[in-house]
Every structure is written in C-alpha cells, then in structure tokens.
Motif scaffolding. Structure first.
Motif, PDB file in Angstrom:
ATOM      1  N   ALA A   1       0.808  -1.201   0.117  1.00  0.00           N
ATOM      2  CA  ALA A   1       0.179   0.019  -0.060  1.00  0.00           C
ATOM      3  C   ALA A   1       0.884   1.252   0.168  1.00  0.00           C
ATOM      4  O   ALA A   1       1.750   1.462   0.716  1.00  0.00           O
ATOM      5  CB  ALA A   1      -0.908   0.177   1.190  1.00  0.00           C
ATOM      6  N   ASP A   2       0.464   2.264  -0.890  1.00  0.00           N
ATOM      7  CA  ASP A   2       1.334   3.293  -0.792  1.00  0.00           C
ATOM      8  C   ASP A   2       0.762   4.182   0.274  1.00  0.00           C
ATOM      9  O   ASP A   2      -0.509   4.622   0.417  1.00  0.00           O
ATOM     10  CB  ASP A   2       0.957   4.171  -2.050  1.00  0.00           C
ATOM     11  N   PRO A   3       1.310   4.769   1.429  1.00  0.00           N
ATOM     12  CA  PRO A   3       0.751   5.291   2.600  1.00  0.00           C
ATOM     13  C   PRO A   3       0.507   6.668   2.314  1.00  0.00           C
ATOM     14  O   PRO A   3      -0.577   7.231   2.884  1.00  0.00           O
ATOM     15  CB  PRO A   3       2.083   5.288   3.579  1.00  0.00           C
ATOM     16  N   MET A   4       0.771   7.270   1.206  1.00  0.00           N
ATOM     17  CA  MET A   4       0.376   8.808   0.794  1.00  0.00           C
ATOM     18  C   MET A   4      -0.800   8.792   0.136  1.00  0.00           C
ATOM     19  O   MET A   4      -1.728   9.860   0.101  1.00  0.00           O
ATOM     20  CB  MET A   4       1.506   9.539   0.026  1.00  0.00           C
ATOM     21  N   HIS A   5      -1.488   7.592  -0.336  1.00  0.00           N
ATOM     22  CA  HIS A   5      -2.634   7.396  -0.596  1.00  0.00           C
ATOM     23  C   HIS A   5      -3.544   6.284  -0.506  1.00  0.00           C
ATOM     24  O   HIS A   5      -4.204   5.433  -1.001  1.00  0.00           O
ATOM     25  CB  HIS A   5      -2.515   7.319  -2.418  1.00  0.00           C
ATOM     26  N   THR A   6      -3.552   6.129   0.928  1.00  0.00           N
ATOM     27  CA  THR A   6      -4.059   5.051   1.480  1.00  0.00           C
ATOM     28  C   THR A   6      -4.424   5.491   2.952  1.00  0.00           C
ATOM     29  O   THR A   6      -4.130   6.242   3.839  1.00  0.00           O
ATOM     30  CB  THR A   6      -3.100   3.752   1.998  1.00  0.00           C
TER      31      THR A   6
END
Length: 196
Positions: A26-31
C-alpha cells in the motif's frame, strides 16, 4: 535416470509457476481509513486515520480473486479536524490508543462478485477484539503504469460495524433515548497498491 531427473525439474518449475504470487504494498500517501457516525440523531461526524500500511498478494497483476490482504491502521492518527474530539476518541471511551495503538484487518476470503466488485470477509481487530466483517470492495481502475514506471492498482472497501462489539464503551444518550454517538459506524478504506 536422466528422465527421472528431468521429470523432477519440470515438476518443481511447474510448482513454482503455480504457487507464484504477485506482491503489492500500500502506498501510505494514498491510503487511509475514513469513518462516519451519526451525532445526536441529527448529523454525521466524519474523520479518518491518516496512517495505514498494508500488503496484498494476488494470483497475478490482473487476477485479484482469492487475494490475501493484510492492513495495519495506527489509532493515534485519528483526525476529525477538531482537537478536543480527537483527544476524546483516543481515550478509553473509544480507541484507548495508549493501550491499543493498532487496528488490524486480515482477509479471510476475497471473491469477485461481478465486474469490478468483490466481496471480502476479513478479521477486523480493534482494541484486541477480533470479529469477522464483510466488506464490499470496488476496483477503481488499473493496473496502470505510473509516470515513474511502477505498476499500481486502486481499491475502495466499505462496510458498517457496531462499535460496541469492539469494546467502545461510550454510551451517553439524550433524554429521548437517542444515542449521542450512534452505535453503527460506516467505514471506507481507500488504497493505492504498488507492485513490489
């Protein structure tokens, strides 16, 4: 002897091919995990948890049926845009972030219903209480190749839970009997995953 050896090699390669999985992070900036709950029976309070991490394993970069999903959400990252409310939600009335710093979501099954819609049954853990929860999951698009050459996929998962089943004890009511904070909470998890 040679034929037996070749048979073993072919069998091993076939097993590797069949068992190979595509791994995603998961991309933490978009999750994030958002929620909405009714207040005083009149309006809705919404907020989200801004720190979430997760992984997914799928059969391939395009086949997500039976995917395995594992997410962790940091409870202290809760944000409702009101500091006093955030602080109350962090107490033992709700999440008790000091004692339970993480919520966890681990898939039990992930099945395509039709088109880009899936049904996910997952074990959701809040305050060390684990219960099965059913999510409706929509594949938003992809996979795509982003401008940096990475392969990405996006999903939105939705469900509704009863917060009291997860040990959230706050239960103030109006004289009419209406809950100050409703029992039922709507949850929306948005995530972009990047192929490892």
């Amino acid at each position: 002897m040679k034929q037996g050896f070749l048979f073993l090699i072919v069998g091993a390669l076939s097993y590797i091919s069949v068992s190979a999985q595509t791994k995603w992070s998961a991309d933490p900036m978009h999750t994030d995990a958002a929620f909405s709950v009714k207040h005083l029976g009149l309006s809705f309070v919404d907020g989200d948890f801004t720190k979430a991490s997760g992984t997914m394993e799928s059969k391939s970069a395009t086949d997500f049926n039976d995917a395995k999903i594992d997410y962790i959400i940091e409870t202290a990252s809760i944000d409702t845009r009101v500091e006093a409310r955030n602080n109350h939600l962090k107490t033992d009335d709700f999440f008790n972030v000091a004692k339970y710093p993480e919520m966890k979501l681990v898939s039990v099954s992930f099945k395509k219903i039709k088109g880009n819609t899936y049904k996910m049954v997952a074990n959701l853990t809040i305050r060390d209480i684990t219960k099965p929860v059913v999510f409706t999951v929509t594949q938003n698009g992809g996979p795509i190749t982003d401008p940096w050459g990475k392969t990405r996929i996006g999903f939105t998962a939705t469900t509704t839970i009863d917060r009291h089943q997860f040990g959230m004890k706050y239960n103030d009511k109006l004289p009419s009997g209406v809950e100050a904070v409703a029992s039922m909470v709507s949850i929306v998890v948005n995530t972009e995953l990047v192929k490892d």
